[in-house]
Design a protein around this motif. Sequence first.
Motif, PDB file in Angstrom:
ATOM      1  N   ASN A  30       1.022  -1.272  -0.034  1.00 10.98           N
ATOM      2  CA  ASN A  30      -0.057   0.182   0.044  1.00 10.98           C
ATOM      3  C   ASN A  30       0.865   1.330   0.005  1.00 10.98           C
ATOM      4  N   LEU A  45      -8.994  -0.316   4.661  1.00 13.39           N
ATOM      5  CA  LEU A  45      -8.525  -1.359   3.831  1.00 13.39           C
ATOM      6  C   LEU A  45      -9.096  -1.097   2.580  1.00 13.39           C
ATOM      7  N   TYR A  56      -7.425   1.671   0.896  1.00  8.57           N
ATOM      8  CA  TYR A  56      -6.036   1.277   0.136  1.00  8.57           C
ATOM      9  C   TYR A  56      -6.516   0.280  -1.191  1.00  8.57           C
ATOM     10  N   CYS A 105      -5.673  -6.339   0.835  1.00  2.00           N
ATOM     11  CA  CYS A 105      -6.540  -5.373   1.350  1.00  2.00           C
ATOM     12  C   CYS A 105      -8.043  -6.039   1.579  1.00  2.00           C
TER      13      CYS A 105
END
Length: 414
Positions: free
Chosen positions: A59, A349, A352, A379
Motif C-alpha cells: 500500500n 482497507l 487502500y 486489502c
Amino acid sequence: MAQSGSELRRTLGVGDAVVIGLGSMVGAGIFAALGPAARTAGSGLLLGLAVAAVVAYCNAMSSARLAALYPASGGTYVYGRERLGAFWGYLAGWSFVVGKTASCAAMALTVGAYVWPGQAHAVAVGAVVALTAVNYGGMQKSARLTRVIVSVVLTVLASVVVVCLGSDASDAGRLDVEVSGGAGGVLQAAGLLFFAFAGYARIATLGEEVRDPARTIPRAIPTALGVTLVVYAAVAVAVLSVLGPEGLGRASAPLADAVRTAGVPGLVPVVRVGAAVAALGSLLALILGVSRTTLAMARDGHLPGALADVHPRFQVPHRAELAVGAVVAALAATVDVRGAIGFSSFGVLAYYAVANASAWTLSPAPAARPVPVVGLVGCVTLAFALPVLSVVAGTAVLGVGAAAYGVRRWAASR
C-alpha cells in the motif's frame, strides 16, 4: 477543481513528512492491538504482524508512486478519481472520512481512559478541541508538536523493550509460533494489527503541503513504514517473551502488564503516560488527514463547498478542520467508539484497495504490477477476515455512500 486562492502552502520537507508518518503509525495501536491479536492467533500474532507489514508495504509503495504524480490534498480520493473515475475516488474518500472519523473519536477516548478514566469523555473532548486549535494554527506547528510526541513515544517503547528482554521473566520459548485459530486467526490478527500501520497515508494526504513532492513523498513513506515495523516487531517480541500468548491475550493494557511482570512496576505510570501521548499523536495526525480529504471532496462538490475554504493567514483548510473537530468532539462526548476499531479498519482497507487499483494503471510493464496486485488482494482478504459485525457495518456504510453518490448524480442530470 480547486477554488481560486485555495492552494495550501508547501512547507514540509522529508524529515517533517517522516515525523508526521511516524506520529500517525507509532501511536495508540501498539499499546492496545497486541492483546486482541494474541487472543485471535496466539503467538501466531507475529505471523499476523508480518502479513500486515507486507500489505502495508505494498500500500505504501502504491501510495508513494501515486502521491508523487498527484501531489494534492486528498490522497487516494484524488488517485482514484484521476486513474479509475469519479465514483471510485469518491468511494475512497467516503471510506477514509467515515472510517477515520471513528478512529479520531477512538483515539480521543483512549487519551481520556489513560489520563482520567473516571472522566474519559470530558478529557476526550478537551483533547479534540486542543488539537484542532493546534492544527488551525498551521502545519509547521502541527509538525513540531508531532516531533515531540514521536520522541516521547519512541523513548517509552524502547524502555519497554529493554526492560522486558533484560528481565528474568523473559523466555524465548514463548516466541515459538503456535497458531491458534488457524490461517483465519492469523489473517484476523493481521487485520487488527493493520490498524496500527495505517497512518502512512497521512503523508500522501498532505501532498499539497510538501516541498518537492516527487522526491519527498517516495522517500518519506517507506522510511516511516520501515522504522515503524522495526519498532512494532521489537515491542511484540519483548512483550510476548514476558507474558506469553495466553497472558498477552488476557491483558487489557499489555505493555503496562509486561513491565510489571518484568519486575519494574515503577515504569507502569510512564507507560500509561506514553500511551496517552501516543494516542494524542495519532489523534493529531488523524484530524489532519481527515480534514485534508474533506477539503479535496468539498472542492469537487461531494461535500459542502464552504469546507474548501483555506485560511488566508494560516494557510490551512480551517472550516474543514473545525467541522471535523466538531463531529469528533460530539462522538467522543456521547459514544464509546473503541468497539468501532474493526469498522475503521474495514474502511481503511477499502481505501487502500482503491489506491492499489489506481497504482495498477500507472504502467503496463509486468515488473510494475506485482506490488499493487498483492496490495489489492491483501486489502480485500484482510477486510473480510475482520469480525463479522465489522464487515457487515463497513459494507453497509460503503453502500450508503455509493447510494448517496448515485442520488447526487441523478439529481444533477435532471
